[in-house]
Every structure is written in C-alpha cells, then in structure tokens.
Motif scaffolding. Sequence first.
Motif, PDB file in Angstrom:
ATOM      1  N   LYS B 224       0.806  -1.206   0.000  1.00 32.62           N
ATOM      2  CA  LYS B 224       0.000   0.000   0.000  1.00 32.62           C
ATOM      3  C   LYS B 224       0.850   1.272   0.000  1.00 32.62           C
ATOM      4  N   VAL B 225       2.019   1.197   0.667  1.00 29.41           N
ATOM      5  CA  VAL B 225       2.803   2.436   0.875  1.00 29.41           C
ATOM      6  C   VAL B 225       3.101   3.215  -0.411  1.00 29.41           C
ATOM      7  N   PRO B 226       3.607   2.689  -1.495  1.00 29.18           N
ATOM      8  CA  PRO B 226       4.209   1.392  -1.710  1.00 29.18           C
ATOM      9  C   PRO B 226       5.715   1.468  -1.523  1.00 29.18           C
ATOM     10  N   LEU B 227       6.230   0.383  -1.033  1.00 31.67           N
ATOM     11  CA  LEU B 227       7.675   0.295  -0.810  1.00 31.67           C
ATOM     12  C   LEU B 227       8.292  -0.414  -2.014  1.00 31.67           C
ATOM     13  N   PHE B 228       9.416   0.093  -2.484  1.00 30.00           N
ATOM     14  CA  PHE B 228      10.141  -0.607  -3.549  1.00 30.00           C
ATOM     15  C   PHE B 228      10.402  -2.033  -3.093  1.00 30.00           C
ATOM     16  N   PRO B 229      10.291  -3.045  -3.886  1.00 27.78           N
ATOM     17  CA  PRO B 229       9.893  -3.103  -5.298  1.00 27.78           C
ATOM     18  C   PRO B 229       8.423  -3.453  -5.493  1.00 27.78           C
ATOM     19  N   LEU B 230       7.590  -3.089  -4.528  1.00 25.73           N
ATOM     20  CA  LEU B 230       6.174  -3.467  -4.632  1.00 25.73           C
ATOM     21  C   LEU B 230       5.348  -2.310  -5.175  1.00 25.73           C
ATOM     22  N   HIS B 231       5.980  -1.415  -5.890  1.00 24.08           N
ATOM     23  CA  HIS B 231       5.325  -0.147  -6.218  1.00 24.08           C
ATOM     24  C   HIS B 231       4.717  -0.096  -7.607  1.00 24.08           C
ATOM     25  N   THR B 232       4.919  -1.107  -8.442  1.00 25.08           N
ATOM     26  CA  THR B 232       4.599  -0.887  -9.866  1.00 25.08           C
ATOM     27  C   THR B 232       3.103  -0.825 -10.149  1.00 25.08           C
ATOM     28  N   GLN B 276      17.813  -6.054  13.774  1.00 24.43           N
ATOM     29  CA  GLN B 276      18.809  -5.494  12.858  1.00 24.43           C
ATOM     30  C   GLN B 276      18.428  -5.733  11.398  1.00 24.43           C
ATOM     31  N   THR B 277      17.986  -6.965  11.120  1.00 30.87           N
ATOM     32  CA  THR B 277      17.702  -7.325   9.735  1.00 30.87           C
ATOM     33  C   THR B 277      16.580  -6.470   9.165  1.00 30.87           C
ATOM     34  N   VAL B 278      15.464  -6.406   9.920  1.00 36.10           N
ATOM     35  CA  VAL B 278      14.318  -5.673   9.394  1.00 36.10           C
ATOM     36  C   VAL B 278      14.658  -4.189   9.275  1.00 36.10           C
ATOM     37  N   GLN B 279      15.360  -3.663  10.261  1.00 36.38           N
ATOM     38  CA  GLN B 279      15.748  -2.248  10.168  1.00 36.38           C
ATOM     39  C   GLN B 279      16.550  -1.996   8.906  1.00 36.38           C
ATOM     40  N   LEU B 280      17.503  -2.893   8.669  1.00 40.09           N
ATOM     41  CA  LEU B 280      18.349  -2.723   7.497  1.00 40.09           C
ATOM     42  C   LEU B 280      17.506  -2.764   6.225  1.00 40.09           C
ATOM     43  N   VAL B 281      16.609  -3.740   6.165  1.00 46.80           N
ATOM     44  CA  VAL B 281      15.777  -3.874   4.964  1.00 46.80           C
ATOM     45  C   VAL B 281      14.934  -2.624   4.758  1.00 46.80           C
ATOM     46  N   ILE B 282      14.269  -2.178   5.834  1.00 45.52           N
ATOM     47  CA  ILE B 282      13.382  -1.022   5.693  1.00 45.52           C
ATOM     48  C   ILE B 282      14.172   0.215   5.277  1.00 45.52           C
ATOM     49  N   VAL B 283      15.307   0.428   5.945  1.00 41.58           N
ATOM     50  CA  VAL B 283      16.072   1.637   5.639  1.00 41.58           C
ATOM     51  C   VAL B 283      16.555   1.600   4.190  1.00 41.58           C
ATOM     52  N   ILE B 284      17.009   0.451   3.769  1.00 38.77           N
ATOM     53  CA  ILE B 284      17.500   0.366   2.386  1.00 38.77           C
ATOM     54  C   ILE B 284      16.349   0.563   1.395  1.00 38.77           C
ATOM     55  N   VAL B 312       6.361   7.644  -4.525  1.00 35.68           N
ATOM     56  CA  VAL B 312       7.235   6.592  -3.996  1.00 35.68           C
ATOM     57  C   VAL B 312       8.354   7.238  -3.179  1.00 35.68           C
ATOM     58  N   ALA B 313       8.894   8.345  -3.692  1.00 38.83           N
ATOM     59  CA  ALA B 313       9.971   9.030  -2.976  1.00 38.83           C
ATOM     60  C   ALA B 313       9.465   9.646  -1.663  1.00 38.83           C
ATOM     61  N   HIS B 314       8.321  10.310  -1.724  1.00 41.79           N
ATOM     62  CA  HIS B 314       7.803  10.948  -0.510  1.00 41.79           C
ATOM     63  C   HIS B 314       7.514   9.922   0.576  1.00 41.79           C
ATOM     64  N   LEU B 315       6.899   8.822   0.165  1.00 42.58           N
ATOM     65  CA  LEU B 315       6.560   7.812   1.155  1.00 42.58           C
ATOM     66  C   LEU B 315       7.816   7.122   1.691  1.00 42.58           C
ATOM     67  N   GLY B 316       8.889   7.169   0.907  1.00 43.46           N
ATOM     68  CA  GLY B 316      10.167   6.669   1.416  1.00 43.46           C
ATOM     69  C   GLY B 316      10.619   7.476   2.629  1.00 43.46           C
ATOM     70  N   PHE B 317      10.412   8.788   2.573  1.00 44.00           N
ATOM     71  CA  PHE B 317      10.739   9.629   3.734  1.00 44.00           C
ATOM     72  C   PHE B 317       9.899   9.216   4.943  1.00 44.00           C
ATOM     73  N   VAL B 318       8.622   8.928   4.681  1.00 43.34           N
ATOM     74  CA  VAL B 318       7.741   8.556   5.794  1.00 43.34           C
ATOM     75  C   VAL B 318       8.253   7.276   6.461  1.00 43.34           C
ATOM     76  N   MET B 319       8.578   6.277   5.640  1.00 46.23           N
ATOM     77  CA  MET B 319       9.042   5.005   6.210  1.00 46.23           C
ATOM     78  C   MET B 319      10.329   5.197   7.007  1.00 46.23           C
ATOM     79  N   LEU B 320      11.229   5.991   6.457  1.00 44.18           N
ATOM     80  CA  LEU B 320      12.481   6.255   7.176  1.00 44.18           C
ATOM     81  C   LEU B 320      12.180   6.908   8.516  1.00 44.18           C
ATOM     82  N   GLY B 321      11.279   7.865   8.497  1.00 43.57           N
ATOM     83  CA  GLY B 321      10.931   8.584   9.720  1.00 43.57           C
ATOM     84  C   GLY B 321      10.295   7.672  10.751  1.00 43.57           C
ATOM     85  N   ILE B 322       9.422   6.783  10.296  1.00 46.56           N
ATOM     86  CA  ILE B 322       8.755   5.879  11.234  1.00 46.56           C
ATOM     87  C   ILE B 322       9.789   4.959  11.882  1.00 46.56           C
TER      88      ILE B 322
END
Lengths: 659, 513
Positions: B224-232, B276-284, B312-322
């Motif tokens: 829904k966010v959508p997070l790469f690579p689920l954005h197409t 650690q793993t999930v944080q890394l995945v989300i941040v990347i 996609v870019a804007h919501l990337g900021f949101v995910m990083l912030g969360i």
Amino acid sequence: MTGTTVDLIWLAPALPLLGFVLNGTLALARPTAKTLVSIIGAGVLLAAFGVAIAVFSAFTGLHAEAPVVFRYWSWIPVGTLQVDFALQVDQLSLVMLLVVTGVGSLIHLFSIGYMKDDPGYARYFAYLNLFVFFMLVLVLGASFPVMFVGWEGVGLCSYLLIGFWFSEEANANAGRKAFIMNRIGDFGFMVAMFMIFWSTGSLDFDTVFAHAPTALTAGGTAITAITLFLFLGCTGKSAQIPLYTWLPDAMAGPTPVSALIHAATMVTAGVYLVARCNLLFALAPVSSAVVAGVGALTALFAATIALKQWDIKKVLAYSTISQLGYMFLAVGTGAMTAGMFHLVTHAFFKALLFLGSGSVIFALHRAYHHTHSHEDAQDMRNMGGLARYMPWTAALMWIATLAIAGIPPFSGFLSKDEILTAAFARGSVEPIWLVFWGLSLVAALLTAFYMTRLMIYTFHGPNRTGEQEQTHLHEAPWILTGPLVVLGVLSAAGGLLNVPELYHGGEWLHHWLEPVTHPGAALRPEPPLVSGTEWMLVGVAVAVAVIGIVGAWQLLKPERLVPARTASAERGFARILRNKWYVDEIYDALIVRPLVWLSREVLWKQIDQRVIDGAAVNGAARGTRALGWANRWLQTGQVGTYVAVFVVGVLLVLWRAMS
Amino acid sequence: MYARWVLTALLAWPLIAGVVVLLLPARLAKYVALAASVIEFAISVPLWWTFVPDGSMQFTMDRAWIAAWGIHYTVGVDGISLFLVLLTTFLMPLSILGSWSYITKREGGFYALLLVLTTGMIGVFVSLDLFLFYVMWELMLIPMYFIIGVWGGDNRLYAAIKFFIYTFLGSLLMLVAIIVLYVHAGNATGVYSFAYAHLLSNAKDLGPTAWWLFGAFFLAFAIKVPLFPLHTWLPDAHVEAPTAGSVILAGILLKMGTYGFLRFALPFFPAVALSQTVQLVIVILSLIGIIYGGLVAMVQPDFKKLIAYSSVAHLGFVMLGIWALTLQSVQGALLVMINHGISTGALFFLVGMIYERRHSRLIAAYGGIARVVPLFAAILTVVSLSSIALPGTNGFVGEFLVLIGAFRTYPLATALATSGVIVAAAYLLTALQRVIYNPLTQHENENLTDLTPREIAVLVPLLVCILWIGIYPKPILRRMEPSARALIEQLKPGTVQAPPAGAGAGEGEGGQQ
C-alpha cells in the motif's frame, strides 16, 4: 523587546513582503498598472531602507555586546527541537541589512527605467520584492532553520528571475540549473544542521555558539564535518568551485537582477554564513584552510575565464565569482572583517559595473531596435568608443574598474589589500597560506587586466555598433544614471568604512564587528605583521594592479576588433579560456548525461518495467494463467478421462504399497 | 454526545448519502454528493477543538457486533489517526467538486462510490477492532477498483485489476495473520476477541511465528505504501484513475500502509520490526524509494506518472521517519503523510484540470503556457515548490523533521536520503519548465482558458494549507506529540527526550485552541 526603534526590525522584511503580495496580485489581475507597480515596488524598498537606518542608529545607542533577539512565534516545536521564528539584530546583520536595502533601493529605482517597456513589469517587481524579503530573512534570522528559509527563498527568486523571460528555453534552463546546483549546496546546509542539532542540542545561533566550544572538540571530526557541509552550502549559493557554473548562466536574467542578486547580495550569503559561524570555523582549522584554498583557487580560476569572454555580462559574472573567492579567502583566513569589508565594497562597485553594463546594453538594444537589427547587444565586439555617446556611464564605470582593480584610494583597494595582507600574515604561521596569497596576487593581476579590457573594448577605440545604429546611441535617462552616480560615490569612497591603522585610520568596521567576530578571533588570532612588511605588501599589490591596467592598455588593440557577426573563432589556449575550460561540458558528460541515461534506460525501462513489472508482476500473472491453462486439461468434464486417471492413480498407489 | 457519536456519524453518514445519491436522478448526483461531503467535513471539524492531546484514544465507542466470535464495533482516534481522518474529510469535498466536469457518464454511481469509499477510509483509521479494520480495509478497496475500472483512462481494466489483485494479495495474508493473533491470544487468555488492546497486550511469546505474522502485515502495508519493489501498481493506477481517484489514492490510500505500520506492525511485533535485519531492509528500501523513485520520476514523459513516482519518494521519507523512532522523525513522518495528501493531491488536481482542456497528460504536449494561463502557472509553481519542500511551505517542515530526527538513528542513511531534495528539484522543476515555461510551440495551447471559479475553489483550500502548515504547524504538531511520544515509549522505552522547560516563544498562544 528593547523599547527602542530596534523593535521595528520586523518591518524591514515585512515591507518587501507586502510589496510582493500587492505586486503579485497586480501581476495576475492588472499587469498594465505600471505606475502603481513602480510606486509599490520601489516604495517598499525605500521604506525598508529607512527602517534599516532607524534601527541602525537606535542600535548604536544600545551599545549591545550580544545580539538582540526577537521571537515572534514558535515555528517547529518537537521535543527538544524548538525552532522559533525569530530575528536577531546585531552588528553583522545590520551591515547586511543596510547593504541589501540600500543597494536594493538603488537597483529598484534603476529597474523602473530599465524594465519600463517589459510586459512582465508587475511580475518582475513582485519577484524582486520577494527576493528582498527572503534576503532579509536570511541575514536577520536568529537560527539556522530561519536563515535557511531565506537561503532557499533567495534561491527561488533567483530561479524565477533568471528565467524571467521564460519563453526562451536557454533562460528557463539557466534558472533551473541555478536552482538545482543551489540545492546541491543546500543539501550540505541541511546535513550540517542535523549534525549541529545533535551535537549542541539547538539550532539557535546564540545557543549553538555558546555550547559549541564545550560540545565539540576543536579540530575534531564532528566540527570539521559540520563546517565542511556548511561550506558546501556556501559553494552553491556563492558560486565557488565546484558549484560555480550556474552563475555565468544566471546572466540570462534582466541586468538589474544580475546586479542585485548575482553580484551585490544573494551570492554573498555564503560569506555572511561563514562570518556568522566564525566560531565554528575557528574550531576547525582544516575546514578553514579548505575555505581559504577554494576561495583563492576560485579567484584565480574564474579570472582566467574572464580574460576571454566577449559578453560584457559574462565578464562581470566571472569577475563576481573571482571576487567572491577573495571573500572566502578572507573568512577562511580568519579575517572576518576583511571579508565583510570586501563584501560591502564589492556590493558597491560590482552593482555599479552591472548597472553600467545594463545602461550600455539598454543603449545598444534601443539602437538595434531602431534599425530592426538582431545583433547581440551584450557582445563587446559590437561596442567600442561608447564613451563618446555615454560619458557619464563611462566615467562611472571607470571608477568601479579602478576600485575592483585595487588602485588607491578607491574602495576596492583597501578591502582587497586587507585580504591579501591577512593571507600573507597567516602564511607566517601556516605556510600553505603563502600559496593562497600567491594565487590571489596573480588573480589580482588578471582582474586589473580583464577589467581594463572590458573598458577599452566597450568605451574606447572605434565604434563597431554599425553606421546607422551610431546615430541612435546616447546616454541613458536619469532614472538609470542617477543610481549609478550614487554607486559611483560609494565605490570611490566606500573604503572610508575601514581605513586601516597603517594610514592612521580608525578601522571603524573592524571595531563595529568586533562583538560578532571576537569569539572566533579569540580562538584563532590573526598573526601580526610589522608595518614595514605591510607597506611592502601594499607596494606589491598596487604594482600588480598597475601592471594589469597598463599591460592591457598596451597589449590590446581595439581597432583590430571586428563586430561579432564577422569575427572568427579563437585558437589554441584562448579557445580553452573562451570555452570556460569546458567545465560545463565535463559536468554534462560525467554527471548529467550518465545520470539521465541511468534513470531512463536502466532504472525505468529495465528494472522497473522489465524486471519488476514485466518479469515479476506480470510474470506471476502469466504463470497463474499458464497454471490455469494446464489445469484445464484435468477438468475436461469427460467421465472417461476421469476414470482413466483414477485407474492410473489407484494402480500407482497399489504399486507403491506393494514394493 | 458529540464525543461518543462523532466517529459513528462520520462512518454512517457517507453510506446513507451514497445510497441517496444512487436513488436520485443522475443530474443531481454531484450536488448532493458535494453537500453530503461538506456536511461530513463539518461533522469532523469539531474533532480539532475537542481532541485532548494526552496520548489516549478518544471519541471511543465500543459495541458488540458478532459477540460469539468476539467481534466488536470499536472505534476511536488518537494523535496519529486524528489528522488522517481530518485529511480524508477535507479532501473528499474537493475531490467531488474537482470531478464535476471530468465525470460525464454514470455520475450517480461515481459519486455514490466516492461516498462509500469515504466510509471505508475513515473506518480504516478509526477501527480499534482488527476484524472491523479488515472489513474497512476491504471496503475501501472495492469502490476504488470500480472508480479506476469504470471511469479510468484507456488502459483502465489492466490498472484496476492490477491494483485489486496486488492489494488483495497483501490483505488476505494480513487476514490470516489477524486470525492467528486472535487464536494465539485466545489460547493464552481464554478470551477470544479481536479487540486491538487485547491482541496487542497478548502478542507476546509468539516465537518464530512473530516473523511470519510480521511478514504478512509487512506485505499488506508495504504494497500500500508502496515500498520498492512493490510499487509498480501505483503508476498504472494513478495514470488510469480519474482525477478524484488519483487524488484519493495518493492522498489517503497510500497513508493506510504507513498508518498500518504505525498502528499494527510496529506495536505488535516490536522485536521483529526493530531487529537489525528488518531495520536494514526497511532503511535500504526507503532509501531506494527516495532516490530511485526520484530518478525514475525525472525521466517520465507522462506528468501523472511523474507524480506517481514522486509519491514513492515521498513515502520513502515517511518510512524512514517511522523506523528511526525519534520524536522528530515520527512526527515528521506523520506530517509528511498529511503534506503529501495536500501537495500531491493539488498536483493531481492541476494535471487533471489541464488535461480536461487539452486531453493530454504528456509533458511534451505543453510548454510556454504560463503566458496563456498565468494563474494556473502560478498555482502549479507554488504547489510544486511545496512538493519539493521549499522552506515556508508545508513540505519543508515535514521533511526537515523526518531527516533531523532520523539522523540520530541512521546518520549515514539519512545523509543519503537528504540528497533526495536535489533529485526532487531536478524532476519537478524540469517538468514545471517543460509545461509552463519554454517557447509556446504547440498551436493547441494558444487558446487554453485559465482556471474557472470552481477550479479555484478546489485549489484555494489546498494552497491555504500549504502555507499555513509551512508557517505555523504548531497546532498540528502539538496534537500529535503525545501519541508519537507514547508510541516511541512503548517501542523503545526510555529514549524519548523530555520536553524542554519553558522553551519556545509565545507560550500563551497554544491556549487559544
């Protein structure tokens, strides 16, 4: 609140903002109301200048050692991050305030005459007013984020004004380029803010500077990174290597814009930032050396390009980059006063040069307009001998030229000499500064040379404008020349602001700025020089300037020039200079085009469309369909088939069970 | 009275109005729908004054629904959901008014679906029972499917089905996860209930199952966010959807993903989410979203696709912030969610308006139109600037808070994310230039008409928000802060900074609210 006129400081930015709102409305609703637009546009500026003077005189009465901070509303309050919308008045911001509103007023007046026939007149003044508003927020802001509002705001106005004549793609491109290159710098500014906040716990100037010496180790990684990121911001805004390439293109905007934004005020914001953060830079000697080195290098590099430009505004643009380099050399050296001094005198003489060139372009443009010619009104090869037609402009521009070249007693001589002296003095402690001094000395030689070249080609020798056009060449009207005269006086006498002790002067500016510059200067005192050495340095600097001027006078032969239309291309080294060392082409080939290619051909067409969408998403859909297609043969509805499959299945199970 | 019934009224009113719209003649549909959505907004406005920023759930109501299975009708809002509800009620009248001339066929059905959609969206944000949440989640999916599939562009069926299957795949897995949680909590306590608080307090001792459950929620929300690579699915859905569909899709539907992370995925499975793993995945993935989304946006020939990728870019900021979980970054993320709704919504409106005149979304079809339609050009400029986060606009406050907050948790990643501001300027200013500046070369553009009063009425409220949030966001931040603080306290105890004593100017002015 101080209970004095200083409290009225909010009026200084509020007036131009009001001007923007009114003129912006007029631009959309009644774009033809030019008289009203002029009254509002220039009126708010003059009023703001009045406020600036009143605040200045009230502030001198306070004898304040610390900035007077006015907090208006809580802007971004989250947890420990408490950013107020706050302005501060101190010695440094007052100098900037006076320069911006003073020079700004003159340029607004000049614009009334210069832009009077433009259909976008109201829009022009709306943008110009908005620019002054943001510039004042920049210099009056009491914290990094408020300053950043002005910092990006002036970038926006610069973008809008460079692309003011947006119907030509080159102009619109130039505006966009300026914005994006500035954004690269702003990225640095932002990262610096993040680091400052988490290391000092605040973004207010007073708190940051109070905590920095204890919170940050002098010379440590953190402070070095902070100051370098800040300086990255400066290289964008103030057009230094490597982010300078937008400024020459910015000349696509109307000439008064070049004078105000791209010479006198906005581009000096980086110098102001370093001076404001003098304490932080004093804590980071490596960064200071980078600032000074980049400054000296830019001063020389830009001067070489200025040698071979034909467009009168391009010469002045590279000259501006070069002079800004001097200012960074100064503030990197720790000579904050010298940097600010040169900022002020440069605002005078460079504004004069730009407006003078505007006056010349205006005259040529009118002449070509009369004859319906499409010649380039900015190419010096189409000028020559204009002193005969425009004596005031020529005389005034000579004053500015002598000032920028560093001929005593003109303003630029004193300010530039202070920078060279300071760099040399620092060299006695840190020898690398002797290299910087040498670079800037060569740049001074080139400065005198290219400026004399500009004057000779424009105003002396035979005229190359055209037989018919000559009859239409004459001096600009007084609304244009008037501001030039004022700037002429300032360019000649501006040095009085800070006459050094060497000439038994009072160094007024130095003492005035002391409350602001003291924290940095205390950590990183300027090494003293004996007066004999100082006299020698003065002698060298003056000699270099004289050699530059006389050399240009001797070497250049204006009578051999031909109009731009018939001129042939340069050859050899001159060609490299003419093409600006091909830096734009290099950036384009190394960064811009690969990035666009990567984005389009790889990221979008391959990864997004083929891999993710094509293979994975639609692939999954195709896979599902294929599976369904395969399964269809199992669901035929024919009992015979089912029985056959059933029998085979039973046999298989039986066989498994038996073996 | 108001406090108990307001959320129920907000859920019921659009449903009733939707039915009424269907029954009335089609030519009345748009007027009735607009009136209904304005009333809906009016009902929601007092939430602003009556909300008490103390971190608790408010305006709650709890009634048994299917008692045998422990399913309740439980609703409530806190500082996290309050503004999403208000954003929804605020954008709906504008979307309806903005569709007046765009939608010409089957108007009754269109406006009825928009109203039903309103119920679904608000339901997602206020549900405090996971079964109810799931029902609402699906409820908003179906109207959107039809809005794209019936009133969309040429390739609408492909886009609609892609949107539906993509979202549905995620939500089915989420349903399984919800049921597993329900059974787990029931087995542990003997009480079988879908109540949010009940499931939350018993989401412990899941062992490795927690990873699977988090994975299911993650997939539903990340799509829904959508997070790469689920954005197409997003560019297709955006391009094909009618203007109102794009506005709502970007403005509200995407926020359900990030809201889901804040409300469910993070609080239910903190150990997994903050591993650690999930944080890394989300941040990347967030970083890829910010940079990659921006770069791909830069080369889009279609203006709507450009905006889609910018989302996609804007919501990337949101995910990083969360995920950074500092007070600044979480509040910044919440603010970016709102800002994105306002600014991207306005961008879609503007593109829709020019599309109605010229019937092209291609950037290359325009150029130099600032001379012909100066008001349109001026507003497009302001909105674009807000989208690229120019200080003084709403965009800056949100992005600045996300980045400064996230810098503490992920300094390197945040520094890289900050370069997104350069890319944003590159893609949006390039598009802006190619649409409103440059020479006017295309003959068809010479006689474009400037904005009509109706269109101005759609845009002005958005412009007011852009400047208001940019200059004085405190009323919003103040209401969010306790809930953001509570969330962080729950997930990372002891890391929230105490509010500074007496900091900030104008202490008294908060009292007016």
